[in-house]
Scaffold this motif. Structure first.
Motif, PDB file in Angstrom:
ATOM      1  N   GLU A  11     -83.226 -73.855  11.204  1.00 39.75           N
ATOM      2  CA  GLU A  11     -81.932 -73.502  11.999  1.00 39.75           C
ATOM      3  C   GLU A  11     -82.291 -73.474  13.304  1.00 39.75           C
ATOM      4  N   PRO A  12     -81.185 -73.873  14.158  1.00 39.74           N
ATOM      5  CA  PRO A  12     -81.598 -73.669  15.775  1.00 39.74           C
ATOM      6  C   PRO A  12     -81.347 -72.262  16.240  1.00 39.74           C
ATOM      7  N   ASP A  13     -82.214 -71.901  17.295  1.00 38.45           N
ATOM      8  CA  ASP A  13     -82.339 -70.536  17.821  1.00 38.45           C
ATOM      9  C   ASP A  13     -81.530 -70.831  19.050  1.00 38.45           C
ATOM     10  N   ILE A  14     -80.532 -70.108  19.375  1.00 38.11           N
ATOM     11  CA  ILE A  14     -79.865 -69.920  20.692  1.00 38.11           C
ATOM     12  C   ILE A  14     -80.300 -68.942  21.435  1.00 38.11           C
ATOM     13  N   PHE A  15     -80.810 -69.169  22.770  1.00 38.57           N
ATOM     14  CA  PHE A  15     -81.179 -67.794  23.660  1.00 38.57           C
ATOM     15  C   PHE A  15     -80.036 -67.776  24.798  1.00 38.57           C
ATOM     16  N   ARG A  70     -77.581 -71.862  28.004  1.00 39.50           N
ATOM     17  CA  ARG A  70     -78.111 -71.723  26.704  1.00 39.50           C
ATOM     18  C   ARG A  70     -79.228 -72.365  26.623  1.00 39.50           C
ATOM     19  N   VAL A  71     -80.076 -71.689  25.886  1.00 35.34           N
ATOM     20  CA  VAL A  71     -81.424 -72.643  25.582  1.00 35.34           C
ATOM     21  C   VAL A  71     -81.113 -72.573  23.798  1.00 35.34           C
ATOM     22  N   ILE A  72     -81.449 -73.850  23.350  1.00 34.96           N
ATOM     23  CA  ILE A  72     -81.426 -74.075  22.063  1.00 34.96           C
ATOM     24  C   ILE A  72     -82.634 -74.697  21.671  1.00 34.96           C
ATOM     25  N   THR A  73     -83.320 -74.043  20.543  1.00 31.63           N
ATOM     26  CA  THR A  73     -84.396 -74.820  20.201  1.00 31.63           C
ATOM     27  C   THR A  73     -84.283 -75.281  18.677  1.00 31.63           C
ATOM     28  N   ASP A  74     -84.913 -76.234  18.194  1.00 24.96           N
ATOM     29  CA  ASP A  74     -84.617 -76.381  16.833  1.00 24.96           C
ATOM     30  C   ASP A  74     -85.934 -77.189  16.256  1.00 24.96           C
ATOM     31  N   GLN A  79     -83.416 -77.562  24.587  1.00 23.84           N
ATOM     32  CA  GLN A  79     -82.492 -78.377  25.336  1.00 23.84           C
ATOM     33  C   GLN A  79     -81.953 -76.971  25.945  1.00 23.84           C
ATOM     34  N   VAL A  80     -81.449 -77.206  27.278  1.00 22.34           N
ATOM     35  CA  VAL A  80     -80.689 -76.263  28.143  1.00 22.34           C
ATOM     36  C   VAL A  80     -79.190 -76.833  28.036  1.00 22.34           C
ATOM     37  N   THR A  81     -78.289 -76.009  27.781  1.00 21.42           N
ATOM     38  CA  THR A  81     -76.575 -76.622  27.736  1.00 21.42           C
ATOM     39  C   THR A  81     -75.993 -75.493  28.151  1.00 21.42           C
ATOM     40  N   TYR A  82     -74.887 -75.907  28.418  1.00 18.15           N
ATOM     41  CA  TYR A  82     -73.737 -75.106  28.941  1.00 18.15           C
ATOM     42  C   TYR A  82     -72.466 -75.372  28.285  1.00 18.15           C
TER      43      TYR A  82
END
Length: 188
Positions: A11-15, A70-74, A79-82
């Motif tokens: 599952e992706p982690d969202i930071f 947001r930083v999303i890792t899977d 990735q860094v997103t907005y």
């Protein structure tokens, strides 16, 4: 046929940016800008107070957008997103597959701190977001996915630094209240 739990993707982690950092920076912005329209009226400035309110509001939206990173890792990438409401010209994100990460290189800042950049096999650099809540977990994920030793990677600023800044911001709010009261008393 169902997949076993070992074959299921992570599952992706969202930071997100740390709430302490968001609250501190938004509060500091408010404390620095709120007295300006009142002072504009009290000093009969050629810039109308309404224009200042519009500018302050626009600046607050831009700051809030920047702090919505947001930083999303899977299991495939980081990735860094907005959020979608943030225009690309305000902030652009990036994504980097774990397989493309060649190294994690430190760079010193002008203030003497260290920031870290992912270096891809193509030689491109991507700034490791360091102000996210759960930074230690993010660093462990980077190490697990890339095999790069991250034991020396520490956050750029410690929470106590933002607590001190928040304390001084609250003091500034008290000074703002006095300034606004004085400005409105002189204006009337």
């Amino acid at each position: 046929m169902t997949q076993s739990s070992a074959e299921l993707p992570d599952e992706p982690d969202i930071f997100r940016i740390s709430p302490l950092i968001r609250i501190t920076l938004l509060s500091l912005y408010a404390a620095l800008t709120t007295p300006l329209p009142f002072l504009s009226e009290a000093t009969k400035s050629p810039i109308p107070a309404n224009w200042l309110w519009v500018g302050i509001g626009a600046g607050a939206i831009v700051l809030f957008a920047a702090l919505s990173e947001r930083v999303i890792t899977d299991d495939r990438e980081i990735q860094v997103t907005y959020p979608k409401w943030v225009p690309k010209f305000v902030r652009q994100g990036w994504q980097l597959p774990w397989a493309d990460v060649k190294a994690l290189k430190p760079r010193s800042t002008g203030q003497g701190g260290l920031v870290y950049y992912f270096v891809s096999h193509q030689g491109q650099g991507y700034l490791l977001p360091m102000r996210v809540a759960g930074f230690a977990r993010l660093v462990r994920t980077v190490q697990a996915k890339t095999g790069i030793d991250t034991t020396d990677v520490k956050p750029l600023s410690q929470p106590w630094m933002y607590l001190i800044l928040l304390t001084f911001t609250l003091i500034l709010f008290a000074i703002d209240a006095w300034t606004i009261w004085t400005a409105t008393t002189l204006a009337s």
